[in-house]
Scaffold this active site. Structure first.
Site, PDB file in Angstrom:
ATOM      1  N   LYS A 202       0.843  -1.196   0.021  1.00  0.00           N
ATOM      2  CA  LYS A 202      -0.059  -0.038   0.093  1.00  0.00           C
ATOM      3  C   LYS A 202       0.893   1.299   0.115  1.00  0.00           C
ATOM      4  CE  LYS A 202       0.798   1.225   4.322  1.00  0.00           C
ATOM      5  NZ  LYS A 202       0.862   2.671   4.794  1.00  0.00           N
ATOM      6  N   ASN A 267       4.680   8.441   2.564  1.00  0.00           N
ATOM      7  CA  ASN A 267       4.744   7.970   1.318  1.00  0.00           C
ATOM      8  C   ASN A 267       4.062   8.765   0.363  1.00  0.00           C
ATOM      9  OD1 ASN A 267       6.281   5.278   1.756  1.00  0.00           O
ATOM     10  ND2 ASN A 267       4.942   4.968   3.186  1.00  0.00           N
TER      11      ASN A 267
HETATM   12  O1  LIG Z   1       1.638   2.877   7.575  1.00  0.00           O
HETATM   13  C1  LIG Z   1       1.158   4.068   7.602  1.00  0.00           C
HETATM   14  C2  LIG Z   1      -0.443   3.975   7.987  1.00  0.00           C
HETATM   15  O2  LIG Z   1      -0.904   2.953   8.461  1.00  0.00           O
HETATM   16  C3  LIG Z   1       1.852   5.274   7.754  1.00  0.00           C
HETATM   17  O3  LIG Z   1       2.084   5.565   6.472  1.00  0.00           O
HETATM   18  P1  LIG Z   1       3.328   6.351   6.032  1.00  0.00           P
HETATM   19  O4  LIG Z   1       4.478   5.528   6.282  1.00  0.00           O
HETATM   20  O5  LIG Z   1       3.172   6.739   4.487  1.00  0.00           O
HETATM   21  O6  LIG Z   1       3.184   7.529   6.937  1.00  0.00           O
END
Ligand SMILES: O=C(CO)COP(=O)(O)O
Ligand SMILES: NC(=O)C1=CN([C@@H]2O[C@H](COP(=O)(O)OP(=O)(O)OC[C@H]3O[C@@H](n4cnc5c(N)ncnc54)[C@H](O)[C@@H]3O)[C@@H](O)[C@H]2O)C=CC1
Length: 343
Positions: A202, A267
């Site tokens: 994801k 991300n």
């Molecule tokens: O895993 C996450 C939310 O479930 C956090 O996402 P990020 O690492 O993109 O901040």
């Protein structure tokens, strides 16, 4: 002789959390608010001191007061003393070196839990695989936690669910009991592969969403990428032994929605900077927190290629990172094939 940081009342569960970034600190709060006595390892002594003395981690969780059930230290031996459960929340590329530093200190029989969502670049291994390689022992004493879990929202005690996976349902249930409190609910499954790959994959789709957001494309483009992204995630994970239903659960679709929708996601943020025209190198310089997706693109594509799995969206993310695809051109390439194909 090493002593625990503070002696918990008799019968209280003792746990250790390694990594005092945004997720490690938040998960320490989840566990403390669930009734555990938590020892949190912060690599930097000044951060451990801030957590201990001010009950704050102002760089990673601004405005959050941490509960008294957490004590922090930069000394691994103090943190590990008497831990019944050990939670790991360091950047994925550093897990192996951290395990080597800590393995002699992990108490016999402790359950080891990965909170991480990356693949090791060099080996393409999942975090639970790295844990087993470095610690040996019983795979039934390893668990992973995943789900739609943006740290800052949980630190603000917004109601959230997660899933704990272990080969042993009993182990998953033991961790789920510890990781449950009035604002956090843990479900269980035994699909470790699917639960871990959900979290890894994801992130890559969230980078793609960030890219098109940065370009200025709207909701149709994003919904198309999220929907087709879930197909890519499922094809990949199932080919590696995951259950399809895991990919429609919290660790798959659930996390995909949260990460693709939220500006809190690192991300997503990294993707947005790429879409706005920053080069990969500049994005890395601007990110002061871990965006695992940037390191997972290459190993995921290598694994996909080895099994003949098409991943057009992830491939385009790799091309944008490499500077060989203009972010504006990502949308027309949602599929690699011009001939009509089944959804
Ligand atoms: O895993 C996450 C939310 O479930 C956090 O996402 P990020 O690492 O993109 O901040
Ligand atoms: N932040 C979030 O919302 C969530 C993060 N995760 C996952 O948790 C893992 C950790 O991420 P975050 O806490 O968010 O990252 P972060 O960037 O907020 O914190 C990382 C921590 O690791 C430390 N660190 C860096 N290099 C290290 C090394 N070589 N050895 C030991 N520690 C080192 C940093 O100092 C920092 O304290 C990642 O795999 C991420 O995908 C999972 C769910 C939610």
């Amino acid at each position: 002789m090493t002593q625990p940081l503070q002696l918990p009342p008799p019968g209280m569960r003792r746990v250790a959390v390694l990594g005092a970034g945004s997720w490690g600190t938040t998960f320490a709060k989840v566990l403390a608010d669930g009734g555990s006595s938590v020892a949190l390892w912060a690599r930097r002594p000044e951060l451990a001191r801030e957590i201990r003395e001010s009950r704050r981690n102002s760089d990673y969780l601004p405005g959050i007061n941490l509960p008294r059930g957490i004590v922090a230290s930069p000394r691994l031996e103090e943190v590990m003393f008497g831990a019944e459960q050990v939670y790991l929340s360091v950047p994925s590329q550093t897990l192996r070196e951290n395990l080597r530093a800590v393995r002699e200190l992990i108490p016999d029989g402790a359950i080891v839990v990965s909170l991480m969502k990356g693949l090791e670049m060099q080996t393409r291994h999942r975090m639970s695989e790295v844990i087993l390689q470095e610690l040996g022992g019983d795979p039934d004493r390893i668990a992973v936690v995943s789900g739609p879990n943006l740290a800052l929202e949980i630190a603000k005690e917004q109601p959230t669910a997660a899933v704990v996976a272990s080969r042993s349902l009993e182990t998953a249930e033991e961790i789920a009991r510890a990781a449950t409190n009035p604002y956090f609910r843990s479900f269980v499954n035994t699909d470790v592969t699917g639960t871990e790959f959900g979290g890894v994959l994801k992130n890559l789709i969230a980078v793609a969403i960030g890219i098109v957001d940065g370009v200025g494309y709207g909701e149709n483009t994003k919904a198309s990428i999220i929907t087709r992204g879930l197909v890519e995630m499922t094809d990949f994970a199932v080919a590696h032994g995951a259950l399809p239903e895991t990919m429609t659960g919290l660790a798959g679709l659930g996390d995909l929605i949260a990460t693709c929708e939220s500006p809190l996601s690192r991300n997503n943020t990294a993707g947005r900077l790429l879409g706005q025209g920053y080069a990969f190198r500049e994005v890395i310089q601007q990110m002061n927190q871990t965006a695992e997706g940037l390191s997972s693109v290459a190993p995921v594509l290598e694994l996909a290629e080895a099994r003949g799995i098409g991943m057009p969206i992830v491939s385009q993310v790799a091309q944008v990172l490499a500077g060989t695809l203009n972010p504006r051109d990502i949308a027309p390439h949602l599929t690699t094939d011009d001939t009509p194909q089944g959804e």
